[in-house]
Enzyme design. Structure first.
Site, short mmCIF file in Angstrom:
data_model
loop_
_atom_site.label_atom_id
_atom_site.label_comp_id
_atom_site.label_asym_id
_atom_site.label_seq_id
_atom_site.Cartn_x
_atom_site.Cartn_y
_atom_site.Cartn_z
N GLU A 158 0.81 -1.23 0.00
CA GLU A 158 0.00 0.00 0.00
C GLU A 158 0.83 1.28 0.00
O GLU A 158 0.62 2.18 0.80
CB GLU A 158 -0.96 -0.01 1.19
CG GLU A 158 -1.92 -1.18 1.19
CD GLU A 158 -2.86 -1.20 2.39
OE1 GLU A 158 -2.82 -0.26 3.21
OE2 GLU A 158 -3.64 -2.16 2.51
N GLU A 271 -6.28 -10.90 -1.06
CA GLU A 271 -7.06 -10.62 0.15
C GLU A 271 -8.55 -10.49 -0.17
O GLU A 271 -9.24 -9.63 0.36
CB GLU A 271 -6.57 -9.32 0.80
CG GLU A 271 -5.09 -9.30 1.12
CD GLU A 271 -4.63 -8.03 1.82
OE1 GLU A 271 -5.47 -7.36 2.45
OE2 GLU A 271 -3.43 -7.71 1.75
#
Length: 364
Positions: A158, A271
């Site tokens: 991220e 995810e």
């Protein structure tokens, strides 16, 4: 009160199976077996889940690949410079290896759940040189500890941020995390070099959410090209795929996969979950109605069919949690109802499970 993912990780959610929840006498068909080599299938787990024999048996039956939900993050592993607690992470890796299940490592560098000692010393904030040295040692120690036992690492997680309120980024859209602010954008290259040195055989991934956003796709492609131009190895992109029931657009997901494949990258969906709310952070839904569960099932089927149609580009699919009782969305961005996974709070198959199973069998 809004909770960050770091704060949620400290909550006692999903540490034990709900009362009365046990596997049915006849186990439902294994999704890992149904998807097989076409799309290897796994899940995020905790060491606590593996200590419950019934839950451990469920995990071993349904999933063929594991990733630690929190046990391999800096905050979980690090006890200070050169000091570590590998107990939970080793328990997950040992469980997987005993069953010939590959393990993904998640995540070496992230702006959340970092080891806060890295950023400070007696005089306040550390210097760039000190932070670089600490980061390199941490990655060498951790990746070295799992060398040969973890086949792929999310090296950086991220690092980019687009179209979010109050986002603080540099001109390239890179998140102004403490890593970025002290070291500069080079922290990514430093991390990938250290990971490659510590385990030359492990696959090295950059992992991010909203990876279908064209701005983020462009940023990731630029990152890959810059790293390779500097002689830094990067093998793949991880698409988190935390989805709402009506978002993101499948066409955008397909376009992102195709664009990143053009860079010669491996791709994993790392995810996956699909919220019953229209958006990932919504809280309007208060119960899992039959209508919502059917809509969720259709959404799972559409996404899995898309991934199967691009099996030459996407080589793993992992869901973020084994069942609804353990989902991180129960506490993020605030405590609320959600049911985003393939199995319910009693580990029983939901319509989404049957939809994914049907998609897998149709692709055989």
């Amino acid at each position: 009160m809004l909770l960050s993912r770091r704060q949620f990780a400290a909550l006692p959610l999903g540490l034990a199976l709900p009362a009365g929840a046990r596997l049915a006498a006849t186990e439902p068909a294994s999704l890992a077996q149904a998807l097989g080599k076409r799309l290897p299938f796994g899940a995020a787990v905790t060491a606590a889940q593996l200590r419950d024999p019934a839950v451990a048996a469920f995990i071993a039956h349904q999933f063929g690949m594991l990733v630690a939900e929190n046990a391999m993050k800096q905050e979980s592993l690090s006890r200070g410079e050169g000091r570590y607690d590998f107990a939970d992470a080793d328990a997950i890796v040992d469980f997987a290896r005993q069953r010939s299940m590959p393990v993904r490592g998640h995540a070496l560098v992230w702006h959340h759940q970092a080891a806060n000692w890295m950023f400070t010393d007696g005089a306040g904030e550390v210097s760039r040189a000190t932070l670089v040295a600490r980061l390199e040692r941490y990655i060498a120690d951790v990746v070295g500890h799992f060398r040969g036992r973890v086949f792929a690492w999310d090296v950086v997680n991220e690092a980019f941020q687009f179209d979010e309120p109050d986002a603080q980024t540099d001109a390239a859209g890179m998140r102004m995390s403490t890593w970025r602010r002290i070291i500069g954008p080079e922290f990514i290259a430093i991390a990938f070099r250290a990971a490659a040195k510590a385990d030359p055989d492990a696959l090295l991934f950059y992992n991010d959410y909203e990876s279908q956003n064209p701005k983020k796709v462009a940023a990731m492609r630029g990152l890959v090209r810059d790293l390779r131009a500097d002689g830094v190895r990067i093998d793949g992109i991880g698409h988190q795929m935390h989805c709402g029931r009506v978002w993101p657009k499948l066409a955008d997901v397909a376009d992102a996969i195709d664009a990143l494949a053009a860079e010669g990258l491996r791709q994993h969906v790392t995810e996956l979950d699909i919220a019953l709310n229209d958006t990932l952070t919504g809280s309007a839904v208060q119960a899992a109605t039959p209508e919502l569960l059917q809509a969720q099932a259709q959404r799972y089927a559409e996404l899995v069919n898309l991934l199967l149609s691009r099996r030459d580009k996407v080589s793993a699919l992992l869901v973020w949690g084994i069942a609804d009782a353990y989902s991180w969305l129960l506490g993020w961005p605030q405590p609320r109802f959600e049911a985003p996974l393939l199995f319910d709070t009693r580990l029983q198959p939901k319509p989404a499970y049957h939809a994914v199973l049907a998609a897998a069998r149709a692709a055989q």
